[in-house]
Enzyme design. Sequence first.
Site, PDB file in Angstrom:
ATOM      1  N   ASP A 192      35.354 -44.990 -46.106  1.00 33.25           N
ATOM      2  CA  ASP A 192      36.536 -45.809 -46.445  1.00 33.25           C
ATOM      3  C   ASP A 192      37.478 -45.001 -47.336  1.00 33.25           C
ATOM      4  O   ASP A 192      38.689 -44.945 -47.112  1.00 33.25           O
ATOM      5  CB  ASP A 192      36.143 -47.083 -47.223  1.00 33.25           C
TER       6      ASP A 192
ATOM      7  N   GLU B 261      43.690 -50.985 -48.749  1.00 35.62           N
ATOM      8  CA  GLU B 261      42.633 -51.865 -49.261  1.00 35.62           C
ATOM      9  C   GLU B 261      41.894 -51.245 -50.450  1.00 35.62           C
ATOM     10  O   GLU B 261      41.489 -51.946 -51.365  1.00 35.62           O
ATOM     11  CB  GLU B 261      41.620 -52.209 -48.159  1.00 35.62           C
TER      12      GLU B 261
ATOM     13  N   ASP C 287      44.168 -50.586 -43.730  1.00 36.88           N
ATOM     14  CA  ASP C 287      42.737 -50.820 -43.929  1.00 36.88           C
ATOM     15  C   ASP C 287      42.026 -49.594 -43.381  1.00 36.88           C
ATOM     16  O   ASP C 287      41.949 -49.394 -42.174  1.00 36.88           O
ATOM     17  CB  ASP C 287      42.278 -52.087 -43.192  1.00 36.88           C
TER      18      ASP C 287
ATOM     19  N   ILE D 129      38.910 -48.625 -43.285  1.00 34.36           N
ATOM     20  CA  ILE D 129      37.859 -49.060 -42.360  1.00 34.36           C
ATOM     21  C   ILE D 129      37.854 -50.574 -42.372  1.00 34.36           C
ATOM     22  O   ILE D 129      37.420 -51.205 -43.346  1.00 34.36           O
ATOM     23  CB  ILE D 129      36.457 -48.537 -42.737  1.00 34.36           C
ATOM     24  N   ASP D 130      38.360 -51.153 -41.306  1.00 37.28           N
ATOM     25  CA  ASP D 130      38.279 -52.597 -41.142  1.00 37.28           C
ATOM     26  C   ASP D 130      36.975 -52.876 -40.415  1.00 37.28           C
ATOM     27  O   ASP D 130      36.641 -52.193 -39.448  1.00 37.28           O
ATOM     28  CB  ASP D 130      39.488 -53.067 -40.319  1.00 37.28           C
TER      29      ASP D 130
ATOM     30  N   THR E  62      33.909 -52.948 -42.227  1.00 43.10           N
ATOM     31  CA  THR E  62      32.931 -52.034 -42.850  1.00 43.10           C
ATOM     32  C   THR E  62      31.495 -52.453 -42.518  1.00 43.10           C
ATOM     33  O   THR E  62      30.624 -51.597 -42.332  1.00 43.10           O
ATOM     34  CB  THR E  62      33.146 -51.984 -44.382  1.00 43.10           C
TER      35      THR E  62
ATOM     36  N   ASP F 157      44.329 -56.775 -42.626  1.00 37.85           N
ATOM     37  CA  ASP F 157      43.354 -57.185 -41.606  1.00 37.85           C
ATOM     38  C   ASP F 157      44.022 -57.654 -40.316  1.00 37.85           C
ATOM     39  O   ASP F 157      43.303 -57.939 -39.335  1.00 37.85           O
ATOM     40  CB  ASP F 157      42.474 -58.324 -42.125  1.00 37.85           C
TER      41      ASP F 157
HETATM   42  P1  AMP Z   1      35.694 -59.325 -39.077  1.00 37.31           P
HETATM   43  O1  AMP Z   1      35.368 -57.911 -38.784  1.00 37.31           O
HETATM   44  O2  AMP Z   1      36.558 -59.962 -38.032  1.00 37.31           O
HETATM   45  O3  AMP Z   1      34.491 -60.140 -39.417  1.00 37.31           O
HETATM   46  O4  AMP Z   1      36.641 -59.314 -40.335  1.00 37.31           O
HETATM   47  C1  AMP Z   1      36.438 -58.461 -41.403  1.00 37.31           C
HETATM   48  C2  AMP Z   1      37.370 -58.877 -42.505  1.00 37.31           C
HETATM   49  O5  AMP Z   1      37.089 -60.215 -42.880  1.00 37.31           O
HETATM   50  C3  AMP Z   1      37.233 -58.089 -43.773  1.00 37.31           C
HETATM   51  O6  AMP Z   1      38.141 -57.020 -43.763  1.00 37.31           O
HETATM   52  C4  AMP Z   1      37.546 -59.094 -44.867  1.00 37.31           C
HETATM   53  O7  AMP Z   1      38.822 -58.830 -45.436  1.00 37.31           O
HETATM   54  C5  AMP Z   1      37.619 -60.424 -44.144  1.00 37.31           C
HETATM   55  N1  AMP Z   1      36.871 -61.520 -44.793  1.00 37.31           N
HETATM   56  C6  AMP Z   1      36.058 -61.458 -45.869  1.00 37.31           C
HETATM   57  N2  AMP Z   1      35.577 -62.699 -46.160  1.00 37.31           N
HETATM   58  C7  AMP Z   1      36.131 -63.563 -45.275  1.00 37.31           C
HETATM   59  C8  AMP Z   1      36.057 -64.984 -45.065  1.00 37.31           C
HETATM   60  N3  AMP Z   1      35.300 -65.757 -45.825  1.00 37.31           N
HETATM   61  N4  AMP Z   1      36.764 -65.514 -44.051  1.00 37.31           N
HETATM   62  C9  AMP Z   1      37.514 -64.735 -43.239  1.00 37.31           C
HETATM   63  N5  AMP Z   1      37.615 -63.393 -43.387  1.00 37.31           N
HETATM   64  C10 AMP Z   1      36.942 -62.808 -44.388  1.00 37.31           C
HETATM   65 MG    MG Z   2      39.289 -55.298 -43.362  1.00 36.92          MG
END
Ligand code: AMP
Ligand code: MG
Length: 329
Positions: A46, A69, A122, A124-125, A127, A270
């Site tokens: 990251d 981020e 971001d 690494i989105d 992670t 994101d």
């Molecule tokens: P995903 O890979 O679609 O599960 O999304 C990852 C992203 O979800 C991360 O970069 C976080 O910023 C975000 N995230 C963290 N907690 C939550 C939450 N409670 N609801 C929705 N998104 C979240």
């Molecule tokens: Mg992210």
Amino acid sequence: MMLYEQEKQVVIAAVSAAANLCEQVRREQGSLAIAKPDQSPVTIADFGAQAVICKALAEAFPHDSVIGEEDATLLRSGAMTEQLSQVTNYVKFQIPDATPEQVAAWIDWGNGNVESRYWTLDPIDGTKGYVRGDQYAIALALVEQGEVKLGILGCPALPVNRSQPDGERGVLFVAVRGQGTTMIPLHGGESQSIQATNTDADFLRLVESLESQHGNLPLQEAIAQSVGLNAPALQMDSQAKYGVVARGEAALYIRLLSPQFIERRENTWDHAAGAIVVEEAGGIVTDIYGQPLDFSFGTKLLNNQGIIASHAAIHSAVVAAVGKRVKIE
Ligand code: AMP
Ligand code: MG
């Protein structure tokens, strides 16, 4: 010259370098999550990816602010000297003369403020997906006057050909407002323009997060079925989901609010890059109430809740289905 041509060339080079760094770290180090103060995971990669991309942006566009981020506060602490030197060693494969001081400064270049023109990053989105050996994305977008003008997603683990899940991996999705979305294989090969449409029944499906706390999986799946998406849902981490919708491999990405986090607002980084990748491929992206995403606030989408990114033909039906199922206070 086409509008945003210089920006496009700079980000393709920077995100490709960051993708190489992330893949090298994953190959050589396996999973090595470090917990941030908020307990969310972060890795050597990251920080390295943010350093590589911010350096490129700072050199090419010194007047633009970057909202990334990560920041280097944790890495600068005495207890993290070893981690900073690891980050630097990986950055050196991309930028041979990098020093630890420069690496920390490049990472902190991503601490910019919201301006009428800013970048959101971001490094690494997803992670959690990265650490698990699954999907992740390097996501970078340019926002002007609250609207995304350019977005790029690096998806090093996504198969190049949607019909060959075990084939070659690694693509970039690049979108410029008014100019369409292009998919570029990371390791050579033909670029292609992609469309968010599909007639193959296997791809008439939902794509959603793998994390049950990042949405409402049962309700998301019920809504997808109610609009005729009957193939089994695909689950994956990161904004790779937007890429999958943009190339017709799924018809809908929906992100409802998790019942435990009903007040949560999404992070700009994101969604900004992913949203334009779907829109410029001909899809539609809104929040769960059908409102356009408002990127004018910088770090959070304060005016929006949840996400509906879909093929154009089903978008209004999805908004209507959500309206019936989700209680609007
Ligand atoms: P995903 O890979 O679609 O599960 O999304 C990852 C992203 O979800 C991360 O970069 C976080 O910023 C975000 N995230 C963290 N907690 C939550 C939450 N409670 N609801 C929705 N998104 C979240
Ligand atoms: Mg992210």
